[in-house]
Design a protein around this motif. Structure first.
Motif, PDB file in Angstrom:
ATOM      1  N   ARG A 117      42.839  30.571  32.490  1.00  0.00           N
ATOM      2  CA  ARG A 117      43.692  29.651  33.248  1.00  0.00           C
ATOM      3  C   ARG A 117      43.277  28.204  33.014  1.00  0.00           C
ATOM      4  NH1 ARG A 117      44.617  33.934  36.710  1.00  0.00           N
ATOM      5  NH2 ARG A 117      42.677  33.722  37.850  1.00  0.00           N
ATOM      6  N   ASN A 167      52.997  39.027  31.140  1.00  0.00           N
ATOM      7  CA  ASN A 167      52.415  38.596  32.411  1.00  0.00           C
ATOM      8  C   ASN A 167      52.314  37.077  32.499  1.00  0.00           C
ATOM      9  OD1 ASN A 167      52.154  41.204  33.205  1.00  0.00           O
ATOM     10  ND2 ASN A 167      49.962  41.369  32.753  1.00  0.00           N
ATOM     11  N   TRP A 168      51.878  36.462  31.402  1.00  0.00           N
ATOM     12  CA  TRP A 168      51.750  35.002  31.411  1.00  0.00           C
ATOM     13  C   TRP A 168      53.103  34.329  31.503  1.00  0.00           C
ATOM     14  CZ3 TRP A 168      47.685  31.582  31.631  1.00  0.00           C
ATOM     15  CH2 TRP A 168      46.407  32.174  31.673  1.00  0.00           C
ATOM     16  N   LEU A 199      50.241  41.404  28.066  1.00  0.00           N
ATOM     17  CA  LEU A 199      49.573  40.178  28.512  1.00  0.00           C
ATOM     18  C   LEU A 199      50.512  38.986  28.382  1.00  0.00           C
ATOM     19  CD1 LEU A 199      45.921  40.529  27.102  1.00  0.00           C
ATOM     20  CD2 LEU A 199      46.670  40.613  29.482  1.00  0.00           C
ATOM     21  N   VAL A 220      45.999  34.583  24.698  1.00  0.00           N
ATOM     22  CA  VAL A 220      46.046  35.982  25.098  1.00  0.00           C
ATOM     23  C   VAL A 220      45.095  36.822  24.235  1.00  0.00           C
ATOM     24  CG1 VAL A 220      47.581  37.977  24.896  1.00  0.00           C
ATOM     25  CG2 VAL A 220      48.326  35.981  26.186  1.00  0.00           C
ATOM     26  N   PHE A 223      44.541  27.305  29.621  1.00  0.00           N
ATOM     27  CA  PHE A 223      45.991  27.142  29.682  1.00  0.00           C
ATOM     28  C   PHE A 223      46.351  25.780  30.254  1.00  0.00           C
ATOM     29  CE2 PHE A 223      50.176  27.520  31.568  1.00  0.00           C
ATOM     30  CZ  PHE A 223      50.889  28.085  30.532  1.00  0.00           C
ATOM     31  N   LEU A 280      50.096  30.450  23.119  1.00  0.00           N
ATOM     32  CA  LEU A 280      49.940  31.495  24.132  1.00  0.00           C
ATOM     33  C   LEU A 280      49.352  32.750  23.485  1.00  0.00           C
ATOM     34  CD1 LEU A 280      50.431  32.478  27.082  1.00  0.00           C
ATOM     35  CD2 LEU A 280      52.567  33.465  26.241  1.00  0.00           C
ATOM     36  N   ASN A 295      39.940  35.979  32.665  1.00  0.00           N
ATOM     37  CA  ASN A 295      41.242  35.467  33.103  1.00  0.00           C
ATOM     38  C   ASN A 295      41.113  34.104  33.761  1.00  0.00           C
ATOM     39  OD1 ASN A 295      43.290  37.314  32.369  1.00  0.00           O
ATOM     40  ND2 ASN A 295      42.444  38.776  33.846  1.00  0.00           N
ATOM     41  N   GLU A 312      52.494  32.604  35.275  1.00  0.00           N
ATOM     42  CA  GLU A 312      52.069  31.206  35.179  1.00  0.00           C
ATOM     43  C   GLU A 312      53.131  30.280  34.548  1.00  0.00           C
ATOM     44  OE1 GLU A 312      49.172  30.323  36.455  1.00  0.00           O
ATOM     45  OE2 GLU A 312      49.262  28.213  35.835  1.00  0.00           O
ATOM     46  N   ILE A 313      53.705  30.724  33.441  1.00  0.00           N
ATOM     47  CA  ILE A 313      54.651  29.845  32.744  1.00  0.00           C
ATOM     48  C   ILE A 313      55.934  29.672  33.556  1.00  0.00           C
ATOM     49  CG2 ILE A 313      56.091  29.618  30.671  1.00  0.00           C
ATOM     50  CD1 ILE A 313      53.789  30.741  29.038  1.00  0.00           C
TER      51      ILE A 313
END
Ligand code: ADP
Ligand code: MG
Length: 499
Positions: free
Chosen positions: A411, A366-367, A363, A397, A414, A393, A407, A371-372
């Motif tokens: 977002r 993936n972030w 996870l 997660v 985040f 993070l 999810n 996204e990052i």
């Protein structure tokens, strides 16, 4: 999918078998010569400083000025950096290499020759591997040799005259030469990026391209598949990846046009002009013979013992490739994701910190790669400047993993963390009312309502249309204001529809 592609062998090149994409029916062949400025405090053969940006001629000592009676003395730090590169790229470190004089006249070269390694370089062979999209490529190295940089001619501030600044004279360079293994602009740029990553990772070069610490010469030729190797032109001093891409693309188009118009490409050295986006010939190419190379009598051969190599090896950091392989092994990441995460020591450190703080590695990966990376890119900032810390993070997660938030909700959290709206994941989830519905009774109620008002979708679903089912899921998610667990919604819907 990852496919390991063996580099074209010299025999394949001679046989003319195309190994890359064709451009207008032509095969593109590219080889690189890269000058990496070694990050020593003093010059390669003198004690003058290498710091960038000083007043002209304040960092040029008697040796750099070529005053009579001065002698060069080898800088051990430069040799050590060359050894590091050789170890990082799987090359052979020559036990004995030789410095030669490359003779030519230029006002910024007061000795009348450049000291460079010619016949026997310190680093021989090796290769650079990298991803081009999801395909793994390998580019073979011919050699890497130590040499000194020349001074600079200054044209600004001088009307009808040129100034000479010898601060750069004698700066240590490692020239890294590849086989002509690259087959497209994209592959060439990916190679240069990978090499840049390695030299900065092992700390032998600061990698500052604007200041000229890492500059590439791209040798480009084109040919009809099956034909013999085309004549190359060498684009000099590419000091940004963007210009590199523009210059090589232009050069390929230009050479194809020449050949299509029935002209022959002349071997030449060309410069890229970023203002026009074109390459222009600056001189026809010299042959090695023109330089009258001979061993420099002022310098003994460079001897490197096995014990020195072992000492350097012991001080080497874990290399990006080994680190990526470890991520695959320890965390089950894909080779591609692992390569992304090991883009820089700082990015890898961020990932490791998130995992150390308890994040699920997949996870977190993936972030970070999604996204990052997207936001860093968009804002043009480094991971060290990311407003969301690795521990935050990890917290986020964790809340996805334990089913607290979806999810989509993650977002939102985040975004709030990134924009500085809040810093506590749990507090943000609470404040925004983002907790997923865990009460299946309440969820069933919503589903029943949705089913009662969507007869058309139900009929379509029963008739075999997947789209209709997705529409129903969407309706339920909407009615739950995004708080329903999509997996749970799927399961409940299916059982209610008898599917
Ligand atoms: P020089 O030092 O005179 O530039 P080299 O023979 O050392 O010449 O080659 C320099 C670079 O040019 C190498 O990276 C090599 O791979 C590349 N190269 C050689 N022939 C070709 C060609 N036909 N097309 C593209 N690149 C080439
Ligand atoms: Mg060259």
């Amino acid at each position: 999918m990852t496919t390991q592609q063996a580099p074209a062998t010299t025999e394949e090149l001679q046989a003319g078998r195309p190994t890359g994409p064709l451009v207008q029916g032509y095969e593109v062949i590219i080889g690189f010569e890269t000058h990496a400025q070694l990050s020593t405090a003093s010059k390669i053969f003198s004690r003058a400083s290498t710091a960038f940006g000083a007043e002209p001629n304040t960092q040029a000592c008697a040796v750099d000025l070529a005053l009579p009676g001065t002698l060069p003395v080898m800088n051990k730090g430069a040799v050590e950096r060359a050894i590091k590169l050789g170890l990082a790229l799987g090359s052979t470190i020559a036990p004995r290499s030789v410095f030669a004089r490359k003779n030519y006249f230029y006002p910024d070269l007061p000795k009348g020759y450049q000291i460079s390694q010619f016949e026997i370089p310190v680093v021989q062979g090796g290769s650079v591997s990298f991803f081009l999209g999801d395909e793994q490529k390998t580019v073979r190295l011919v050699r890497a040799h130590l040499e000194e940089d020349a001074g600079k001619s200054l044209h600004e501030d001088f009307v009808g005259q040129s100034g000479i600044d010898l601060n750069r004279a004698g700066t240590p360079l490692l020239e890294i030469v590849t086989e002509p293994d690259m087959r497209s602009t994209a592959e060439a740029v990916a190679y240069a990026r990978e090499l840049h990553k390695i030299v900065t990772w092992i700390g032998i070069c600061d990698g500052n391209m604007q200041e000229g610490s890492f500059r590439c010469d791209a040798n480009v030729s084109v040919r009809r598949p099956g034909g013999k190797l085309g004549t190359r032109r060498e684009i000099k001093n590419l000091n940004s990846f963007k210009f590199m891409q523009q210059a090589i693309d232009y050069e390929i188009r230009w050479q194809i046009e020449e050949l299509e118009d029935g002209r022959a490409v002349q071997q030449a050295t060309v410069l890229f002009d970023p203002d026009t986006g074109e390459t222009r010939a600056m001189r026809t190419k010299e042959d090695a013979a023109d330089y009258r190379y001979f061993p420099d009598p002022d310098l003994p051969p460079l001897a490197i013992g096995a014990d020195w190599i072992e000492r350097v090896r012991a001080g080497m950091p874990e290399l990006p490739r080994a680190m990526a392989e470890r991520y695959v092994r320890e965390h089950g990441l894909s080779a591609y994701d692992a390569a992304q995460l090991t883009h820089s020591p700082a990015l890898a450190g961020y990932f490791q910190a998130a995992v150390a703080a308890g994040a699920n590695a997949k996870l977190a990966s993936n972030w970070i790669t999604g996204e990052i990376a997207r936001r860093l890119n968009q804002q043009d900032i480094a991971i060290t400047a990311a407003p969301v810390a690795a521990a935050q993070l990890a917290g986020l997660v964790g809340r996805i993993g334990d089913g607290t938030i979806s999810n989509a909700a993650a977002r939102q959290v985040f975004e709030a963390l990134w924009s500085g709206e809040g810093s506590e994941v749990d507090a943000l989830i609470e404040a925004k009312g983002l907790k997923q519905m865990s009460d299946s009774g309440a969820l069933e109620q919503i589903i029943d309502q949705v089913l009662a008002t969507n007869e058309k979708n139900i009929a379509e679903y029963r008739a075999g249309k997947d789209k209709a089912f997705n529409a129903l899921v969407g309706q339920v998610m909407k009615a739950s204001q995004g708080k329903a667990n999509p997996a749970q919604v799927n399961a409940l819907l299916k059982s209610k529809l008898g599917g």
